[in-house]
Scaffold this active site. Structure first.
Site, mmCIF file in Angstrom:
data_model
loop_
_atom_site.group_PDB
_atom_site.id
_atom_site.type_symbol
_atom_site.label_atom_id
_atom_site.label_comp_id
_atom_site.label_asym_id
_atom_site.label_seq_id
_atom_site.Cartn_x
_atom_site.Cartn_y
_atom_site.Cartn_z
ATOM 1 N N LYS A 112 -26.096 48.378 47.826
ATOM 2 C CA LYS A 112 -27.349 48.893 47.289
ATOM 3 C C LYS A 112 -28.512 47.913 47.523
ATOM 4 O O LYS A 112 -29.661 48.315 47.603
ATOM 5 C CB LYS A 112 -27.224 49.174 45.789
ATOM 6 C CG LYS A 112 -26.089 50.106 45.379
ATOM 7 C CD LYS A 112 -26.287 51.521 45.874
ATOM 8 C CE LYS A 112 -25.359 52.514 45.190
ATOM 9 N NZ LYS A 112 -23.941 52.346 45.542
HETATM 10 C C1 LIG Z 1 -22.957 53.274 45.790
HETATM 11 C C2 LIG Z 1 -21.717 52.775 46.369
HETATM 12 C C3 LIG Z 1 -20.919 53.567 47.204
HETATM 13 C C4 LIG Z 1 -21.277 55.001 47.514
HETATM 14 O O1 LIG Z 1 -22.409 55.087 48.347
HETATM 15 P P1 LIG Z 1 -23.213 56.480 48.443
HETATM 16 O O2 LIG Z 1 -24.398 56.168 49.254
HETATM 17 O O3 LIG Z 1 -23.543 56.872 47.036
HETATM 18 O O4 LIG Z 1 -22.285 57.446 49.096
HETATM 19 C C5 LIG Z 1 -19.782 53.009 47.744
HETATM 20 N N1 LIG Z 1 -19.410 51.749 47.456
HETATM 21 C C6 LIG Z 1 -20.143 50.958 46.649
HETATM 22 C C7 LIG Z 1 -19.665 49.584 46.352
HETATM 23 C C8 LIG Z 1 -21.325 51.432 46.091
HETATM 24 O O5 LIG Z 1 -22.037 50.635 45.285
#
Ligand SMILES: *Cc1c(COP(=O)(O)O)cnc(C)c1O
Length: 495
Positions: A112
């Site tokens: 993120k």
């Molecule tokens: C948010 C997240 C995901 C999922 O990603 P999306 O874009 O919501 O599909 C997978 N792994 C981790 C560690 C995340 O923080």
């Protein structure tokens, strides 16, 4: 070429990139999509000689066409700096039969950060460009990782406030500790009694409340979203797919034009959608493998054409993927129904009313780029252990879902195409599950002793993000019911 953005749910007036970033969600509840996906205008060979920041500029300039060069470069420079613990920003590590694209070298050690370290700058720049004088209030629902990354990105950014809602019993202890210790006068963290979908629905309802928006405006505030529905998050995520292809090319691990597969551990469908955009911009990608955990709505969708959220919500050891409504899938649905807002709106309405919808055979034919995969808890733990035992490489539980799903895919298809696996979190963020997978003897150790043990066995140093929370005091302890979210926001804003 100017790119404008329109809603996936009606044919309302298109808006500029900066307006779409400011609004987050369209007034009709739809998501903003670019009216066309631009093609890269520099060659992959040229990109292979560039830094992450330079690639970011070459990609983002094609989408954020109302930003000046100076504005965009300033945002990129502020975002991708020494907050990241490696100059590469998103390095690739080869282990077994895949390359792991490590997207966790930023401030909160999950992918993120790739988008949320730049979003505050895109947003404040957008506000200036559009002569917005209200304070911007970021409202975010998190399944664990978005919350902290958004808090870190927005803390003490002038002209903004941020409220984060998380499922009180649905995140890892380290995720929770990271959030409730967040500093910054403009930050507010709230646990809700409910799951991630409840938090996300609550936030969407507040966004859709036009009477409340008027009340806020009168008090000098306006909402925006840091959730992955904001195109200001989607666009920065396209960058690392372009960059990783260029990196492989630069290291002569692939030939120019050689197709690669990409595997993405998926929740809200934002990360994999970015890979799909990269493919449509001209990056030679063959299959996009969408990996789910036991909440395998997307696996079922890709296998049957039917999206059905009417099922038990399962808490897994990859909590950031514990999602039954993958919001960003709407952007793909819109595209495969031929950019038909009415058709898409009808499907999304069926999802809201009945919790399900089914796409037509013609629409399914346009999904051949995608393969659905999933991995159970056992498969994911076995994968963590196998990679560690064989290569000494430790991955987190989310990445393990992708790696295990890829292993099954490769066995079933014998597809030898070189493959990138998106590695979405540092193993230090999910230390307990990761260490338990490696050896059950770690079960009895306490959290931070496990952190030190992980450091020893993986020969990596403990990330700053973890060191910081060892002793940090809890600064947020608000808990509320899912129907009290609006009241909580009002109280925080003093209205
Ligand atoms: C948010 C997240 C995901 C999922 O990603 P999306 O874009 O919501 O599909 C997978 N792994 C981790 C560690 C995340 O923080």
């Amino acid at each position: 070429m100017e790119i404008l953005y329109k809603s996936t749910r009606s044919d309302s007036q298109p808006v500029t990139a900066s307006q779409a970033i400011l609004k987050g969600l369209a007034d009709d509840g739809g998501l903003f999509v670019p009216m066309q996906i631009p093609a890269l205008d520099v060659s992959l060979e040229q990109l292979a000689t560039m830094s992450y920041q330079q690639v970011a500029y070459e990609v983002m300039k094609l989408y954020l066409t109302d930003f000046t060069k100076e504005e965009l470069e300033a945002c990129i420079t502020k975002a991708y700096d020494s907050k990241f613990d490696t100059e590469a920003i998103a390095p690739l590590t080869e282990a077994g039969d895949a390359y792991y694209l490590e997207l966790y070298h930023g401030a909160t050690i999950a992918f993120k950060d790739m988008a949320l370290s730049i979003l505050p700058h895109l947003l404040t720049t957008s506000a200036k460009k559009n002569h917005v004088h209200n304070e911007i209030v970021i409202l975010t629902a998190t399944s664990g990782d978005t919350g902290k990354a958004a808090l870190a990105g927005f803390a003490d950014v002038e002209g903004t406030r941020i409220v984060v809602f998380y499922p009180k019993n649905g995140v890892s202890p380290i995720q929770e500790k990271q959030m409730v210790t967040q500093k910054g006068k403009n930050t507010h963290v709230v646990g809700i009694h409910g799951n991630f979908d409840d938090a996300q629905t609550g936030v969407k309802n507040i966004f859709g409340d036009s009477a409340f928006a008027k009340e806020l405006d009168a008090a000098g505030f306006q909402f925006s979203s840091a959730n992955s529905i904001n195109i200001g998050r989607l666009v920065p995520q396209i960058v690392y797919y372009v960059y990783s292809y260029a990196t492989l090319l630069g290291q002569e691990r692939i030939k120019n034009g050689e197709k690669i597969n990409v595997v993405v551990p998926t929740g809200n469908f934002g990360n994999i959608l970015a890979a799909y955009y990269a493919k449509n911009m001209g990056v030679p990608i063959n299959k996009l493998i969408c990996a789910s955990n036991d909440n395998k709505v997307l696996f079922d969708f890709f296998s049957t054409g039917k999206y059905d959220r009417n099922r038990e919500f399962i808490l897994t050891s990859s909590p950031s993927m514990d999602i039954l409504i993958s919001s960003n899938l709407e952007r793909l649905i819109y595209r495969i129904c031929g950019d038909d807002a009415q058709k898409n709106a009808a499907l999304m309405n069926a999802l809201k009313e009945k919790g399900e919808y089914e796409i037509t055979p013609e629409m399914r034919e346009k999904l051949t780029d995608f393969v659905g995969g999933y991995a159970s808890e056992e498969e994911c733990f076995a994968m963590i252990k196998a990679l560690y035992d064989e290569f000494g490489y430790v991955i987190d539980t989310h990445t393990a879902v992708a790696a295990a799903a890829y292993k099954k895919y490769r066995k079933e298809t014998d597809d030898q195409t070189k493959t990138i696996i998106a590695s979405t979190a540092s193993p230090y963020k999910f230390t307990r599950s990761v260490m338990k997978a490696i050896d059950s003897k770690y079960d009895s150790m306490e959290d931070f002793a496990l952190v030190d043990e992980l450091s020893k066995i993986s020969n990596t140093s403990v990330p700053k993000a973890i060191e910081e929370i060892r002793t940090a005091p809890v600064l947020h302890d608000t808990i509320c019911e899912k129907d009290e979210m609006k009241e909580v926001v009002k109280k925080f804003l003093g209205i």
